[in-house]
Design an enzyme around this catalytic site. Structure first.
Site, PDB file in Angstrom:
ATOM      1  CG  HIS A 166      -4.945 -61.259 -54.747  1.00  0.00           C
ATOM      2  ND1 HIS A 166      -5.823 -62.309 -54.795  1.00  0.00           N
ATOM      3  CD2 HIS A 166      -4.912 -60.841 -53.451  1.00  0.00           C
ATOM      4  CE1 HIS A 166      -6.288 -62.538 -53.575  1.00  0.00           C
ATOM      5  NE2 HIS A 166      -5.762 -61.654 -52.748  1.00  0.00           N
ATOM      6  CD  GLU A 169      -4.539 -62.997 -58.204  1.00  0.00           C
ATOM      7  OE1 GLU A 169      -4.141 -63.710 -57.266  1.00  0.00           O
ATOM      8  OE2 GLU A 169      -5.687 -62.502 -58.237  1.00  0.00           O
ATOM      9  CG  HIS A 259      -9.168 -62.686 -57.777  1.00  0.00           C
ATOM     10  ND1 HIS A 259      -8.309 -62.446 -56.737  1.00  0.00           N
ATOM     11  CD2 HIS A 259     -10.320 -62.032 -57.485  1.00  0.00           C
ATOM     12  CE1 HIS A 259      -8.918 -61.681 -55.834  1.00  0.00           C
ATOM     13  NE2 HIS A 259     -10.136 -61.412 -56.265  1.00  0.00           N
ATOM     14  CD  GLU A 335      -9.398 -66.991 -58.681  1.00  0.00           C
ATOM     15  OE1 GLU A 335      -8.339 -66.729 -59.300  1.00  0.00           O
ATOM     16  OE2 GLU A 335      -9.616 -66.644 -57.498  1.00  0.00           O
TER      17      GLU A 335
HETATM   18 ZN    ZN Z   1      -6.442 -63.382 -56.442  1.00  0.00          ZN
END
Ligand code: ZN
Length: 374
Positions: A166, A169, A259, A335
């Site tokens: 992504h 990010e 992420h 994350e």
């Molecule tokens: Zn992500």
């Protein structure tokens, strides 16, 4: 007064910018999608005058829950990215600034440029144990770059670390920079000792097209790469297709997919407990890794994160689930927040590039602490 987004990863739509006290903006969607969240623009104006910004239509953004308690990221010198307090009313984010200089940048999070990406790759390749390789090209004809760190040998485990599936990010690539620099630091025993035992394959940026275009979540043609792992194709998702091919060739004994999360103001990991072959051995590895990380850094916690998948209910199109199932290995999505890690809040900078770098640096020690268990 002018607003620009005509640069790499720039993304904003100006509704009106005639009055500094009422600048109205919206966020364009990722190409061929209705996913909007990433913004990045430059303001050129009279310094020392009050400016009021409103970014609207956020109720239909990709993550409306990303805006409450979110503070805008800004910079004068493109090195120091500080926070500007913002208010969210359910649809519009507004903030005030009296610029100290004529030009300043605003972004959803501190950008990680394609130039810096190339610096990371080429700085790393000067290390004797590191090889830089282009696996192939994206649909926008950008390089899909892989670092292979450590001398390959049949006795060694293979660890894979990827970031920015992504592309918005960006904290993911800051994190990978910290991890790679520690790994290659000749004076750091953690990196040197690890490379005696393992080969680490690093893809610092899985999605250069989305990164350059200023996307949050998709590649150049609107594909979410983290839903492509079961059936990637050269037509839609060459990024995943080519990395996956190499994984199948060399194997995976541990996988970290890095992420950022829009809504949750904590660092956390998401495991592969919902995959069909999840078992006591993987659960042990997960616990071992998390305990190591909890011991190493207060920037990690394991109380707040995603709801765990029910047994057998994992979505196998997601990278960490597909890898965990395919290779029966420890496989984590990592994350970090766009907001702040609120158990260690920082009013001025929030979660930042510097903290992401340090977290990557620290996570390498957790990898070291887990390697003998793999
Ligand atoms: Zn992500």
């Amino acid at each position: 007064m002018k607003i620009f987004s005509n640069f790499e990863s720039g993304n904003i739509h100006v509704v009106s910018a005639d009055n500094p006290q009422d600048i109205q903006l919206t966020i364009p969607a990722d190409n061929q999608t209705d996913i909007s969240q990433w913004f990045h623009f430059r303001l050129e104006t009279d310094a020392h005058q009050p400016h009021h910004f409103t970014i609207s239509e956020l109720a239909t953004s990709a993550y409306p829950e990303g805006w409450p308690d979110y503070d805008v990221v800004a910079s004068y010198d493109r090195e120091e990215w500080f926070r500007i307090p913002a208010q969210f009313d359910g649809n519009a984010l507004s903030f005030d600034i009296i610029p100290e200089h004529e030009s300043m940048y605003f972004a959803y999070f501190a950008p990680y440029s394609y130039d810096r990406h190339q610096d990371l790759l080429h700085g790393a390749q000067t290390h004797p144990a590191c090889r830089l390789e282009t696996l192939g090209h994206t649909l926008d004809n950008n390089d899909i770059s892989l670092l292979t760190i450590g001398e390959p040998s049949p006795e060694k485990k293979n660890i894979w670390i990827i970031g920015r599936q992504h592309p918005g990010e960006t904290m993911a690539e800051w994190f990978i920079e910290g991890l790679v620099l520690r790994l290659l630091d000749e004076t750091d025993t953690v990196g040197r000792s690890l490379l005696d035992k393992v080969v680490i394959h690093v893809v610092p940026n899985m999605n250069p097209d989305g990164s350059i275009r200023g996307h949050l979540r998709t590649n150049g043609v609107g594909v979410n790469l983290n839903r492509e792992w079961q059936t990637p194709s050269m037509d839609r998702s060459p990024e995943v297709f080519l990395v996956r091919e190499r994984m199948l060739e060399v194997g995976v004994d541990m996988f970290l997919d890095i992420h950022g999360d829009e809504a949750i103001p904590y660092n956390f990991v998401a495991g592969s407990e919902g995959t069909p072959s999840y078992n006591a051995r993987i659960a042990h590895l997960e616990n071992h890794f998390k305990q190591a990380l909890l011991t190493i850094t207060p920037e990690f916690q394991d109380d707040i994160g995603y709801d765990k998948d029910e047994p057998g209910k994992a979505n196998l199109t997601v990278g960490s689930n597909w890898v965990g199932e395919q290779f029966k290995c420890l496989s984590y999505t990592v994350e970090m927040p766009f907001k702040d890690h609120i158990s260690h809040a920082d009013e001025l900078y929030g979660w930042s590039p510097e903290r992401s770098v340090t977290f990557g640096h620290d996570m390498l020690a957790a990898v070291w602490a887990t390697v003998s268990e793999l």
